[in-house]
Write a protein that holds these residues in place. Sequence first.
Motif, PDB file in Angstrom:
ATOM      1  N   SER A  57      28.506 -15.263   2.477  1.00 51.79           N
ATOM      2  CA  SER A  57      28.567 -14.170   3.456  1.00 51.79           C
ATOM      3  C   SER A  57      29.859 -13.375   3.330  1.00 51.79           C
ATOM      4  O   SER A  57      29.850 -12.139   3.346  1.00 51.79           O
ATOM      5  N   GLY A  60      29.844 -11.252   0.337  1.00 50.57           N
ATOM      6  CA  GLY A  60      28.954 -10.118   0.609  1.00 50.57           C
ATOM      7  C   GLY A  60      29.629  -9.045   1.441  1.00 50.57           C
ATOM      8  O   GLY A  60      29.448  -7.844   1.194  1.00 50.57           O
ATOM      9  N   LEU A  61      30.431  -9.456   2.421  1.00 44.19           N
ATOM     10  CA  LEU A  61      31.145  -8.488   3.261  1.00 44.19           C
ATOM     11  C   LEU A  61      32.146  -7.669   2.452  1.00 44.19           C
ATOM     12  O   LEU A  61      32.478  -6.534   2.813  1.00 44.19           O
ATOM     13  N   GLY A  64      31.549  -4.061   1.435  1.00 43.97           N
ATOM     14  CA  GLY A  64      31.670  -2.978   2.406  1.00 43.97           C
ATOM     15  C   GLY A  64      33.113  -2.569   2.629  1.00 43.97           C
ATOM     16  O   GLY A  64      33.422  -1.817   3.555  1.00 43.97           O
ATOM     17  N   ASP A 190      32.208  -2.770  13.604  1.00 45.65           N
ATOM     18  CA  ASP A 190      32.398  -2.874  12.151  1.00 45.65           C
ATOM     19  C   ASP A 190      33.866  -2.895  11.756  1.00 45.65           C
ATOM     20  O   ASP A 190      34.262  -3.603  10.829  1.00 45.65           O
ATOM     21  N   ARG A 194      35.842  -5.858   9.771  1.00 45.17           N
ATOM     22  CA  ARG A 194      36.578  -5.642   8.512  1.00 45.17           C
ATOM     23  C   ARG A 194      37.993  -6.191   8.597  1.00 45.17           C
ATOM     24  O   ARG A 194      38.456  -6.922   7.713  1.00 45.17           O
ATOM     25  N   ASN A 241      33.141  -2.400  -5.103  1.00 50.45           N
ATOM     26  CA  ASN A 241      32.788  -1.365  -4.122  1.00 50.45           C
ATOM     27  C   ASN A 241      33.736  -0.174  -4.207  1.00 50.45           C
ATOM     28  O   ASN A 241      33.308   0.983  -4.091  1.00 50.45           O
ATOM     29  N   THR A 251      25.001  -1.599  -1.845  1.00 52.58           N
ATOM     30  CA  THR A 251      26.128  -2.248  -1.159  1.00 52.58           C
ATOM     31  C   THR A 251      25.852  -2.364   0.341  1.00 52.58           C
ATOM     32  O   THR A 251      26.213  -3.357   0.960  1.00 52.58           O
ATOM     33  N   HIS A 252      25.210  -1.353   0.924  1.00 51.75           N
ATOM     34  CA  HIS A 252      24.855  -1.405   2.350  1.00 51.75           C
ATOM     35  C   HIS A 252      23.894  -2.559   2.623  1.00 51.75           C
ATOM     36  O   HIS A 252      24.023  -3.266   3.631  1.00 51.75           O
ATOM     37  N   VAL A 255      25.794  -5.957   2.414  1.00 47.71           N
ATOM     38  CA  VAL A 255      26.595  -6.168   3.630  1.00 47.71           C
ATOM     39  C   VAL A 255      25.696  -6.556   4.801  1.00 47.71           C
ATOM     40  O   VAL A 255      26.026  -7.462   5.579  1.00 47.71           O
ATOM     41  N   ALA A 258      24.629 -10.079   4.360  1.00 43.31           N
ATOM     42  CA  ALA A 258      25.781 -10.966   4.578  1.00 43.31           C
ATOM     43  C   ALA A 258      25.992 -11.212   6.073  1.00 43.31           C
ATOM     44  O   ALA A 258      26.250 -12.339   6.509  1.00 43.31           O
ATOM     45  N   LYS A 259      25.856 -10.144   6.868  1.00 40.82           N
ATOM     46  CA  LYS A 259      26.016 -10.266   8.320  1.00 40.82           C
ATOM     47  C   LYS A 259      24.919 -11.161   8.916  1.00 40.82           C
ATOM     48  O   LYS A 259      25.188 -11.989   9.799  1.00 40.82           O
TER      49      LYS A 259
END
Length: 306
Positions: A57, A60-61, A64, A190, A194, A241, A251-252, A255, A258-259
């Motif tokens: 995860s 994956g983040l 973004g 978001d 981050r 990215n 990529t969206h 992410v 991942a969330k």
Amino acid sequence: MKVLFSKTVYFLIISVALLGIINSTAALLLGFVYTLIFNNPFKAYSHKAIHYFLKISVVGLGFGMFIKETFETSKEGLNLTIYSIFLTVALGSLLTRVLKLDLKLGHLITSGTAICGGSAIAAISPVIRARSETISIALGIVFLLNSIALFVFPAVGHFLKLTQEQFGLWCAVAIHDTSSVVGAALGYGDEALRIATTVKLSRTLWIIPLSIVSMFLFKTKREKINIPYFIVLFIGAIIINSCHILPEPATHFIVLMAKRLLIITLFIVGSTISMKDLKSTGIKPIILALTVWIFISIFSLLYILN
């Protein structure tokens, strides 16, 4: 028949989480309620699942995020990270002796609070040759406080009207595990997510110097240090990215998945909380963990606000 039904409910909840129908707090609560009703049929595999799902995860983040923003965020949180780690370790060491706790148990709880919860405990326990019972107690207490943090921190953040930047930094410093840090920040926004992820992962690197110090404290100089290599993959994802190697829709999607995987992870975390294990820990380790946690939470919040 009962086992089959419990497994069906388990995977049904995971499916609901994957579809994005529930949030992080609800997932944790569902996990806890589930294990109270059914007794987790996958408990033997849960901790491994948490370990791998969390890393996937977090990587994956990274898809973004951008290099410049990540560097600036890490730089902003550096001073607070240094102050909080040193103060937490000092206070934890002092309280361990005042409460006359087992030194290794006190050190594991303190390390988990100072850096990154279960990851720090898992990394440092072989270095100091901690017994499995000691590790279980430290992990149980940290998981309990992580669960409380998921409910308390967003509520306090909204009450104090913290900005997303302030809340993300506070989460990264004051909540133990990375899973709970991103879980709390996930529902806040978001930008909070981050910042929380970036600062927490830069904080995780402090496992290495703390492990070396632990070797000297407990005189176990030949033990292996576990380095969090997945952080390299996280940085790699940020670079990919930033260079726009993958198309934006891809990529969206990464992410987003991942969330949702994080929400599944939080459900599994909730399903591992055992009232029996918590009752068997005794009051002194909980007093130590709570005192150090409340101290670092208040200290970091005042630092951020001022």
